[in-house]
Enzyme design. Structure first.
Site, short mmCIF file in Angstrom:
data_model
loop_
_atom_site.label_atom_id
_atom_site.label_comp_id
_atom_site.label_asym_id
_atom_site.label_seq_id
_atom_site.Cartn_x
_atom_site.Cartn_y
_atom_site.Cartn_z
N LYS A 199 17.05 5.66 -16.41
CA LYS A 199 15.92 6.40 -16.91
C LYS A 199 16.17 8.51 -15.73
O LYS A 199 15.67 9.05 -16.18
CB LYS A 199 14.00 6.40 -17.31
CG LYS A 199 13.89 5.43 -15.88
CD LYS A 199 13.72 6.12 -15.30
CE LYS A 199 12.43 6.45 -14.00
NZ LYS A 199 12.74 5.79 -12.87
N ARG A 266 12.86 14.45 -8.90
CA ARG A 266 14.02 14.42 -7.85
C ARG A 266 14.86 14.67 -9.30
O ARG A 266 15.56 15.95 -9.22
CB ARG A 266 14.50 14.17 -6.59
CG ARG A 266 13.44 14.04 -5.76
CD ARG A 266 13.70 12.72 -5.06
NE ARG A 266 13.09 11.40 -5.03
CZ ARG A 266 12.60 10.31 -4.46
NH1 ARG A 266 12.97 10.83 -3.43
NH2 ARG A 266 11.99 9.74 -4.86
N GLU A 295 19.04 10.36 -7.92
CA GLU A 295 19.14 8.68 -8.03
C GLU A 295 19.98 8.56 -9.42
O GLU A 295 20.85 7.96 -9.47
CB GLU A 295 18.10 7.94 -8.11
CG GLU A 295 17.79 7.18 -6.66
CD GLU A 295 16.73 6.43 -6.31
OE1 GLU A 295 17.10 4.93 -5.87
OE2 GLU A 295 15.54 6.40 -6.84
N1 LIG Z 1 8.82 7.34 -5.25
C1 LIG Z 1 8.45 7.00 -6.63
O1 LIG Z 1 7.48 7.18 -7.96
C2 LIG Z 1 9.24 5.79 -7.59
C3 LIG Z 1 8.43 4.85 -8.43
C4 LIG Z 1 8.95 3.73 -8.36
C5 LIG Z 1 10.03 3.17 -8.20
N2 LIG Z 1 10.81 3.72 -7.55
C6 LIG Z 1 12.13 3.10 -6.37
O2 LIG Z 1 11.68 2.87 -5.12
C7 LIG Z 1 13.06 2.61 -4.36
C8 LIG Z 1 12.14 3.42 -3.16
O3 LIG Z 1 12.52 5.04 -3.40
P1 LIG Z 1 10.90 6.05 -3.09
O4 LIG Z 1 10.90 6.20 -4.21
O5 LIG Z 1 9.99 4.88 -1.68
O6 LIG Z 1 12.09 6.10 -1.86
P2 LIG Z 1 12.01 7.32 -0.17
O7 LIG Z 1 12.74 7.84 -0.22
O8 LIG Z 1 10.54 7.41 -0.09
O9 LIG Z 1 11.96 5.69 0.71
C9 LIG Z 1 13.38 4.75 0.76
C10 LIG Z 1 13.35 3.90 1.44
O10 LIG Z 1 13.92 3.23 1.28
C11 LIG Z 1 15.08 3.29 2.17
N3 LIG Z 1 16.31 3.72 2.70
C12 LIG Z 1 17.11 5.34 1.73
N4 LIG Z 1 18.29 4.38 2.21
C13 LIG Z 1 18.18 3.54 3.22
C14 LIG Z 1 20.02 2.76 3.25
N5 LIG Z 1 20.68 3.42 3.67
N6 LIG Z 1 19.52 1.70 3.97
C15 LIG Z 1 18.31 1.03 4.08
N7 LIG Z 1 17.27 1.06 3.73
C16 LIG Z 1 17.42 2.57 3.45
C17 LIG Z 1 13.99 3.94 3.78
O11 LIG Z 1 13.79 4.18 5.29
C18 LIG Z 1 12.94 4.43 2.57
O12 LIG Z 1 12.47 2.64 3.36
C19 LIG Z 1 14.01 3.67 -5.15
O13 LIG Z 1 14.71 2.76 -5.65
C20 LIG Z 1 13.10 4.48 -6.21
O14 LIG Z 1 13.98 4.42 -7.46
C21 LIG Z 1 10.53 5.26 -7.05
#
Ligand SMILES: NC(=O)c1ccc[n+]([C@@H]2O[C@H](COP(=O)([O-])OP(=O)(O)OC[C@H]3O[C@@H](n4cnc5c(N)ncnc54)[C@H](O)[C@@H]3O)[C@@H](O)[C@H]2O)c1
Length: 347
Positions: A199, A266, A295
């Site tokens: 998605k 994003r 992503e």
């Molecule tokens: N933001 C949303 O609404 C949402 C909703 C559902 C799922 N997600 C998924 O959750 C996951 C995290 O997303 P987010 O929104 O919290 O992102 P974010 O950018 O706010 O946080 C990313 C997290 O991943 C870690 N991270 C990033 N690069 C890294 C690396 N190279 N090695 C180890 N850790 C690393 C960071 O330290 C942080 O804890 C993603 O896969 C995203 O698709 C996000």
């Protein structure tokens, strides 16, 4: 009381701390080595920089060096780091994960193995555990239309838990739900995990339609709706080839999450830039400068490789995936490329 350790103090990890706190669980939030500034804000009781919401005061925050302490005695561990970080964080946390009753997964993406074969994240995690001789607890994939900032603010949210063992997803869906955080459940782990990254890819196409509207002064809602329908069809087809139930894409993990991702976020913003006429690589570099990880871009390339590996004519059935990949590579006529992929063929 259930103790839950969330790995990753970013937007989603911190947001999830809210409903599980409200459900009465004991919540720990571990920040990676990239999250010190986020943990600083959480400890200071300030709004989380990515969601704007204050993390509940009962949540205990841990820094990267405190991983063992954060995992000690955890009943549930949640992987909530960006997909690129999943292999490394799995390696680091494997002992604590293997002692827990379940591993939940909010991370979304595909992961190539050492031979270049594309895996879904649960399979990548299982492969890491198998290499290290570790036994994993049941894995629960979490998906559905969840924007982290709304979840963190306690706004009404529907999510879905998918576990191969349907009884496990049913049990956690009942135990972690709150009046505003409603949890559906399924045994279709694959369907949930296919929709999650796809998605993001298709939200780029939806953003492109919005950007075309901005650039021309004429809405492209018809094109956007056709792209939406085609995206859902493609998620269903890809999932089915991997063993998912074809209907999963038509529920919260597919239609639901695509809707919310196509409204904001994003991937959609990146698509809008392209639709307005920005060159895709320059637009991506600008998003990077703004610390906005898109992503859907790596997911598109990995999905194309996966589709090629699956073969059997699947690539021809996923023209919107091909169109997004072509656009990311700089094909000139963006409108015609999306239209060619999503408008039903004549005759
Ligand atoms: N933001 C949303 O609404 C949402 C909703 C559902 C799922 N997600 C998924 O959750 C996951 C995290 O997303 P987010 O929104 O919290 O992102 P974010 O950018 O706010 O946080 C990313 C997290 O991943 C870690 N991270 C990033 N690069 C890294 C690396 N190279 N090695 C180890 N850790 C690393 C960071 O330290 C942080 O804890 C993603 O896969 C995203 O698709 C996000």
């Amino acid at each position: 009381m259930t103790t839950i350790t969330i790995l990753g103090a970013g937007a989603m990890g911190s947001a999830l701390s809210r409903p599980v706190t409200d459900a009465g669980w004991d919540v720990r939030l571990w920040g990676t080595w990239l999250d010190d500034h986020l943990v600083d804000a959480i400890e200071a009781g300030e709004p989380h920089p990515r969601t704007g919401a204050v993390v509940p005061s009962s949540v205990r925050a841990y820094r990267s060096a405190q991983l063992e302490e954060a995992l000690d005695g955890a009943d549930v561990v949640v992987m909530s780091v960006a997909s690129v970080g999943v292999p490394k964080v799995t390696e680091l946390a494997l002992e604590g994960i293997s002692q827990a009753d379940a591993l939940w997964l909010t991370s979304k993406g595909f992961c190539p193995d050492e031979a270049g074969r594309i895996q879904l994240l649960p399979d990548a995690i299982r492969a890491i555990a198998a290499r290290r001789g570790a036994t994993l607890p049941p894995l629960v994939a979490i998906a559905g239309p969840v924007k982290a900032n709304e979840c963190a603010a306690g706004l009404p949210t529907a999510t879905i838990f998918g576990c191969r063992d349907g009884e496990v997803s049913r049990r956690y869906a009942a135990e972690a739900a709150t009046p505003v955080y409603a949890i559906a459940h399924t045994d279709d782990e694959v369907g949930v995990e296919v929709c999650a990254p796809m998605k993001n890819v298709y939200a780029i196409a939806l953003g492109i339609a919005d950007g075309l509207g901005e650039a021309t002064g004429t809405p492209h809602h018809n094109l956007k709706a056709a792209a939406f329908a085609q995206a859902v069809r493609e998620m269903s087809l890809l999932g089915a080839r991997l063993g998912a139930h074809p209907d999963t894409a038509y529920g919260l993990p597919g239609v639901g999450d695509l809707e919310v991702t196509g409204l904001s976020g994003r991937n959609k913003v990146y698509g809008v830039r392209i639709g307005r006429g920005e060159e895709p690589r320059e637009a991506l570099a600008e998003m990077d400068r703004l610390e906005q990880t898109v992503e859907g871009v790596p997911a598109a390339g990995l999905a194309r490789t996966l589709v090629d590996q699956l073969g059997g004519g699947l690539a021809e059935e996923l023209p919107l995936l091909a169109a997004v990949c072509a656009i990311l590579e700089g094909v000139p006529d963006v409108q015609a490329t999306v239209a060619g992929a999503v408008l039903p063929r004549r005759g």
